[in-house]
Design a protein around this motif. Structure first.
Motif, PDB file in Angstrom:
ATOM      1  N   VAL A 210       5.611 -22.089  66.878  1.00 29.02           N
ATOM      2  CA  VAL A 210       4.770 -20.894  66.893  1.00 29.02           C
ATOM      3  C   VAL A 210       3.325 -21.266  66.587  1.00 29.02           C
ATOM      4  O   VAL A 210       2.394 -20.909  67.329  1.00 29.02           O
ATOM      5  CB  VAL A 210       5.274 -19.855  65.865  1.00 29.02           C
ATOM      6  N   TYR A 236       5.395 -12.909  63.581  1.00 27.32           N
ATOM      7  CA  TYR A 236       4.503 -14.065  63.609  1.00 27.32           C
ATOM      8  C   TYR A 236       3.241 -13.826  62.778  1.00 27.32           C
ATOM      9  O   TYR A 236       2.599 -14.782  62.343  1.00 27.32           O
ATOM     10  CB  TYR A 236       4.071 -14.397  65.038  1.00 27.32           C
ATOM     11  N   ARG A 241       3.767 -17.191  58.149  1.00 25.87           N
ATOM     12  CA  ARG A 241       3.886 -17.885  59.433  1.00 25.87           C
ATOM     13  C   ARG A 241       2.512 -18.112  60.077  1.00 25.87           C
ATOM     14  O   ARG A 241       2.423 -18.365  61.268  1.00 25.87           O
ATOM     15  CB  ARG A 241       4.768 -17.076  60.373  1.00 25.87           C
TER      16      ARG A 241
END
Length: 344
Positions: A210, A236, A241
């Motif tokens: 990601v 996300y 993250r």
């Protein structure tokens, strides 16, 4: 008559939770028509035409693909979407070089489709593509022929530019892509790179993919004369993250709202039914929604949605409940069919 409608909807997989990408736009009920003050579809259309770099944000199964298919699919004018299957790259999705290879390969496939005259078959059918078949499922869906279809001449010109192999370095690949996009602009089409499958890296061990994809792998694309649309999972953006760091190169953020009430879920189900009943023709005018799915069934379905299930999961539940209803010879999909599907 309504039992015949239920059977038709079951046979056509009308409530299929994972239809083909091109069919999603046909089924789409615009968020703008369901929530006051929302400009999802208009903002995406304007951004794509304006060459913006867009993050389309929502949880998985909440409508991102449907919106992309509707705005950038067969009804779109002035844009030329290039759907890049980035998720298939797996770990390599964090590599700028491999993403560039995927872009080049997709452009090459698109223009080969035109050069081989496969597009003529679509246009020859007029404004309707009658049958979509996927995984052995036969379903009828009507769509318009693509507004942004390339001419053979433009496709051949792009083909002359896209003549690279994986052995060249990233700067040369970028130049190849850049030159390949110029004929689209000359044909008054805005190229739009679409990454619709980049919201699937949900496992903890995929956090590196990601971060690499959003901060490095697509960074080089921001200087190209093209719009970028990336489907992004809302998780996300959690601070753990990477959060807003992932939006460094996507300067337009569009978030999909939740459905505000059961009535909006009912509209989505009705649209699914309407498309298939109208295409069949022999069953006459589409019945009212309450003749197909009762109010109590819609309330139970919305309770499932409101408790955290995605729209995709609710549609899947509806499909299973439809099987329960038709097997029982029911005239309408009722709440007890939904409950039976939940317990199954």
């Amino acid at each position: 008559m309504t039992h015949a409608v239920l059977r038709l909807l079951r046979e056509r997989y009308a409530f299929d939770a994972t239809p083909m990408f091109g069919d999603l736009g046909v089924y789409n009920v615009q968020f703008e028509s369901m929530s006051d003050g929302v400009r999802v579809e208009t903002r995406l259309r304007e951004g794509a035409l304006g060459g913006e770099r867009i993050a389309l944000i929502a949880d998985s199964g909440c409508g991102k693909s449907s919106v992309i298919s509707f705005v950038l699919g067969p009804m779109a004018e002035g844009v030329y979407p290039i759907l890049v299957p980035v998720h298939s790259l797996m770990q390599d999705a964090a590599s700028p070089e491999r993403v560039a290879d995927a872009v080049i390969s997709q452009i090459a496939r698109d223009i080969q489709f035109v050069v081989n005259d496969n597009s003529d078959a679509l246009h020859a059918s007029g404004s309707r593509r009658e049958v979509t078949q996927s995984g052995g499922r036969l379903r009828k869906v009507a769509v318009r022929a693509p507004a942004g279809t390339l001419s053979a001449e433009v496709a051949e010109e792009i083909g002359r530019q896209i003549t690279t192999t994986q052995q060249i370095e990233l700067p040369e690949k970028i130049e190849v892509i850049y030159q390949g996009l110029l004929p689209l602009h000359e044909d008054a089409l805005m190229p739009v790179f679409v990454f619709d499958d980049s919201d699937r890296w949900s496992a903890p061990e995929e956090e590196g993919i990601v971060k690499g994809f959003f901060t490095e792998a697509i960074r080089w694309m921001t200087d190209l004369p093209a719009a970028i649309v990336v489907a992004m999972h809302s998780q996300y953006l959690n601070s753990g993250r990477g959060g807003s760091e992932l939006l460094a190169f996507l300067d337009t953020k569009i978030e999909l709202p939740l459905l505000p009430a059961a009535a909006q879920l009912g509209r989505i189900l009705l649209e699914r039914a309407r498309v298939h009943v109208e295409n069949e023709g022999s069953l006459g005018a589409p019945p009212e929604l309450t003749e197909i799915v009762t109010d109590s069934a819609i309330r139970v379905l919305f309770d499932q949605y409101d408790s955290g299930k995605s729209l995709r999961q609710v549609l899947q539940l509806t499909h299973h409940a439809l099987a329960e209803a038709t097997d029982a010879g029911a005239e309408a999909l009722d709440d007890h069919h939904i409950v039976a599907a939940i317990r199954a």
